[in-house]
Every structure is written in structure tokens, then in C-alpha cells.
Design a protein around this motif. Structure first.
Motif, PDB file in Angstrom:
ATOM      1  N   ASN A  28       0.739  -1.118   0.103  1.00 37.54           N
ATOM      2  CA  ASN A  28      -0.398   0.239   0.306  1.00 37.54           C
ATOM      3  C   ASN A  28       0.996   0.662  -0.145  1.00 37.54           C
ATOM      4  OD1 ASN A  28      -2.655  -0.974   0.416  1.00 37.54           O
ATOM      5  ND2 ASN A  28      -2.366  -1.740   2.009  1.00 37.54           N
ATOM      6  N   ALA A  29       2.099   1.142   0.898  1.00 32.40           N
ATOM      7  CA  ALA A  29       2.565   2.974   0.676  1.00 32.40           C
ATOM      8  C   ALA A  29       3.804   2.550  -0.796  1.00 32.40           C
ATOM      9  CB  ALA A  29       3.773   2.283   1.738  1.00 32.40           C
ATOM     10  N   ASP A  30       3.783   1.925  -1.184  1.00 32.09           N
ATOM     11  CA  ASP A  30       4.513   1.536  -2.444  1.00 32.09           C
ATOM     12  C   ASP A  30       3.699   2.193  -2.984  1.00 32.09           C
ATOM     13  OD1 ASP A  30       6.047   1.091  -4.793  1.00 32.09           O
ATOM     14  OD2 ASP A  30       6.374  -1.166  -4.282  1.00 32.09           O
ATOM     15  N   LEU A  31       2.301   1.511  -3.070  1.00 33.83           N
ATOM     16  CA  LEU A  31       0.870   2.063  -4.591  1.00 33.83           C
ATOM     17  C   LEU A  31       0.726   3.724  -4.297  1.00 33.83           C
ATOM     18  CD1 LEU A  31      -1.132   2.004  -5.937  1.00 33.83           C
ATOM     19  CD2 LEU A  31      -2.876   1.556  -4.255  1.00 33.83           C
ATOM     20  N   LYS A  32       0.672   4.345  -3.291  1.00 32.02           N
ATOM     21  CA  LYS A  32       1.082   5.575  -3.290  1.00 32.02           C
ATOM     22  C   LYS A  32       2.339   6.666  -3.161  1.00 32.02           C
ATOM     23  CE  LYS A  32      -1.996   5.020   0.827  1.00 32.02           C
ATOM     24  NZ  LYS A  32      -2.480   5.087   2.415  1.00 32.02           N
ATOM     25  N   HIS A  33       3.296   6.082  -2.857  1.00 27.23           N
ATOM     26  CA  HIS A  33       4.748   6.630  -3.452  1.00 27.23           C
ATOM     27  C   HIS A  33       4.589   6.827  -5.089  1.00 27.23           C
ATOM     28  CE1 HIS A  33       6.771   7.623   0.249  1.00 27.23           C
ATOM     29  NE2 HIS A  33       6.231   6.978   0.654  1.00 27.23           N
ATOM     30  N   SER A  34       3.967   5.117  -5.407  1.00 30.58           N
ATOM     31  CA  SER A  34       4.224   5.404  -6.623  1.00 30.58           C
ATOM     32  C   SER A  34       3.355   6.076  -7.454  1.00 30.58           C
ATOM     33  CB  SER A  34       4.082   3.445  -7.306  1.00 30.58           C
ATOM     34  OG  SER A  34       2.919   3.139  -7.109  1.00 30.58           O
ATOM     35  N   LEU A  35       2.125   6.920  -6.730  1.00 28.03           N
ATOM     36  CA  LEU A  35       1.539   7.144  -7.928  1.00 28.03           C
ATOM     37  C   LEU A  35       1.747   8.733  -8.359  1.00 28.03           C
ATOM     38  CD1 LEU A  35      -1.920   6.242  -6.373  1.00 28.03           C
ATOM     39  CD2 LEU A  35      -1.261   5.417  -8.355  1.00 28.03           C
ATOM     40  N   PRO A  36       1.161   9.553  -9.346  1.00 29.45           N
ATOM     41  CA  PRO A  36       2.356  10.189 -10.251  1.00 29.45           C
ATOM     42  C   PRO A  36       1.567  11.761  -8.867  1.00 29.45           C
ATOM     43  CG  PRO A  36       1.040   9.682 -11.375  1.00 29.45           C
ATOM     44  CD  PRO A  36       0.857   8.823 -10.744  1.00 29.45           C
ATOM     45  N   LYS A  37       2.689  12.372  -8.151  1.00 33.11           N
ATOM     46  CA  LYS A  37       2.722  13.450  -7.243  1.00 33.11           C
ATOM     47  C   LYS A  37       1.751  15.044  -8.546  1.00 33.11           C
ATOM     48  CE  LYS A  37       4.827  11.790  -3.863  1.00 33.11           C
ATOM     49  NZ  LYS A  37       4.108  10.707  -4.361  1.00 33.11           N
ATOM     50  N   HIS A  39       0.183  14.880 -11.120  1.00 33.56           N
ATOM     51  CA  HIS A  39      -1.193  14.540 -11.585  1.00 33.56           C
ATOM     52  C   HIS A  39      -1.828  14.379 -10.716  1.00 33.56           C
ATOM     53  CE1 HIS A  39      -4.561  14.396 -14.391  1.00 33.56           C
ATOM     54  NE2 HIS A  39      -4.493  13.648 -14.407  1.00 33.56           N
ATOM     55  N   ARG A  40      -2.666  14.317  -9.682  1.00 34.60           N
ATOM     56  CA  ARG A  40      -3.699  13.624  -8.714  1.00 34.60           C
ATOM     57  C   ARG A  40      -4.932  13.701  -9.771  1.00 34.60           C
ATOM     58  NH1 ARG A  40      -2.672  13.951  -3.768  1.00 34.60           N
ATOM     59  NH2 ARG A  40      -0.834  15.262  -2.752  1.00 34.60           N
ATOM     60  N   ALA A  41      -5.199  12.388  -9.238  1.00 32.62           N
ATOM     61  CA  ALA A  41      -6.236  11.858  -9.873  1.00 32.62           C
ATOM     62  C   ALA A  41      -7.470  12.532  -9.732  1.00 32.62           C
ATOM     63  CB  ALA A  41      -6.928  10.710  -9.479  1.00 32.62           C
ATOM     64  N   ALA A  49      -7.765   3.129 -12.610  1.00 28.57           N
ATOM     65  CA  ALA A  49      -6.229   3.609 -13.875  1.00 28.57           C
ATOM     66  C   ALA A  49      -5.058   3.652 -13.382  1.00 28.57           C
ATOM     67  CB  ALA A  49      -7.006   4.390 -14.835  1.00 28.57           C
ATOM     68  N   GLY A  50      -4.432   4.223 -12.865  1.00 25.78           N
ATOM     69  CA  GLY A  50      -3.129   4.254 -11.783  1.00 25.78           C
ATOM     70  C   GLY A  50      -2.869   3.025 -11.070  1.00 25.78           C
ATOM     71  N   THR A  51      -4.079   2.631 -10.199  1.00 16.08           N
ATOM     72  CA  THR A  51      -3.674   1.283  -9.412  1.00 16.08           C
ATOM     73  C   THR A  51      -3.689  -0.017 -10.116  1.00 16.08           C
ATOM     74  OG1 THR A  51      -5.375   2.824  -7.156  1.00 16.08           O
ATOM     75  CG2 THR A  51      -5.094   0.511  -7.836  1.00 16.08           C
ATOM     76  N   ARG A  52      -4.322   0.274 -10.989  1.00 15.59           N
ATOM     77  CA  ARG A  52      -4.403  -1.110 -12.142  1.00 15.59           C
ATOM     78  C   ARG A  52      -2.627  -1.031 -12.931  1.00 15.59           C
ATOM     79  NH1 ARG A  52      -9.722  -0.206 -12.826  1.00 15.59           N
ATOM     80  NH2 ARG A  52      -9.799   0.788 -14.773  1.00 15.59           N
ATOM     81  N   ARG A  53      -2.936   0.228 -13.116  1.00 19.85           N
ATOM     82  CA  ARG A  53      -0.987  -0.179 -14.066  1.00 19.85           C
ATOM     83  C   ARG A  53      -0.097  -0.777 -12.849  1.00 19.85           C
ATOM     84  NH1 ARG A  53      -2.710   4.251 -16.297  1.00 19.85           N
ATOM     85  NH2 ARG A  53      -1.925   6.256 -14.605  1.00 19.85           N
ATOM     86  N   PHE A  54      -0.192   0.414 -11.376  1.00 19.77           N
ATOM     87  CA  PHE A  54       0.870  -0.294 -10.519  1.00 19.77           C
ATOM     88  C   PHE A  54       0.595  -2.027 -10.350  1.00 19.77           C
ATOM     89  CE2 PHE A  54       1.398  -1.163  -6.415  1.00 19.77           C
ATOM     90  CZ  PHE A  54       2.433  -1.303  -5.561  1.00 19.77           C
TER      91      PHE A  54
END
Length: 85
Positions: A28-37, A39-41, A49-54
Motif C-alpha cells: 500500500n505504501a509503495d502504491l501511494k508513492h508510485s502514483l504521480p504527485k 497529476h493527481r487523479a 486506472a493508476g492503481t491497475r497500472r501499478f
């Protein structure tokens, strides 16, 4: 050091803010860090979509997945399931 490598390094220790995290919390922490900072959803669909990509990328990155289980406090997972990695 690249951002993904830095996140992997931080989480492979299993220690965030002085707490030892279990593998689920590390993912979960890795997912939060990997989402673009930058460009927020803007809506739930973009976040999904970002979560599925991860989660589609992670199986192709076994070195990162192994890092979730690298800390001594979660080493028992590998000891109990030696064939899983």
C-alpha cells in the motif's frame, strides 16, 4: 537514485516512520508513492486506472516484490514458503 529504487530501498527495510510494516502495508505504501504527485487523479476512474497500472507492473518486477519480504520481521513468510520466491 531513481524514485522507484528509492521507494524499494525504503520499503525493503520494512521501516516507515519508525514502524515496522507488514507486506500488505508495504504494498500500500509503495502504491501511494508510485502514483504521480504532479497529476493527481481527478476522479475515481483515474485513481482506479493508476492503481491497475501499478498492480499490472509489479509481477514483472520480482526484485521489488521480494523487497516487501526482505525485513527480518517478515522473513518468516519466506521461511514458511521457500518455493514462493
Amino acid at each position: 537514485m531513481k524514485a522507484a529504487a528509492l521507494v524499494h530501498h525504503e520499503h525493503s527495510r520494512g521501516d516507515v516512520d519508525g514502524r515496522q510494516l507488514n507486506p500488505d502495508e508495504l504494498v500500500n505504501a509503495d502504491l501511494k508513492h508510485s502514483l504521480p504527485k504532479q497529476h493527481r487523479a481527478r476522479d475515481q476512474a483515474e485513481l482506479a486506472a493508476g492503481t491497475r497500472r501499478f498492480f499490472r507492473r509489479r509481477p514483472r518486477q520480482p526484485h521489488i516484490v521480494r523487497g516487501y519480504f526482505g525485513g527480518p520481521h517478515v522473513r518468516y513468510v519466506l521461511d514458511e514458503n521457500p518455493m514462493s520466491f
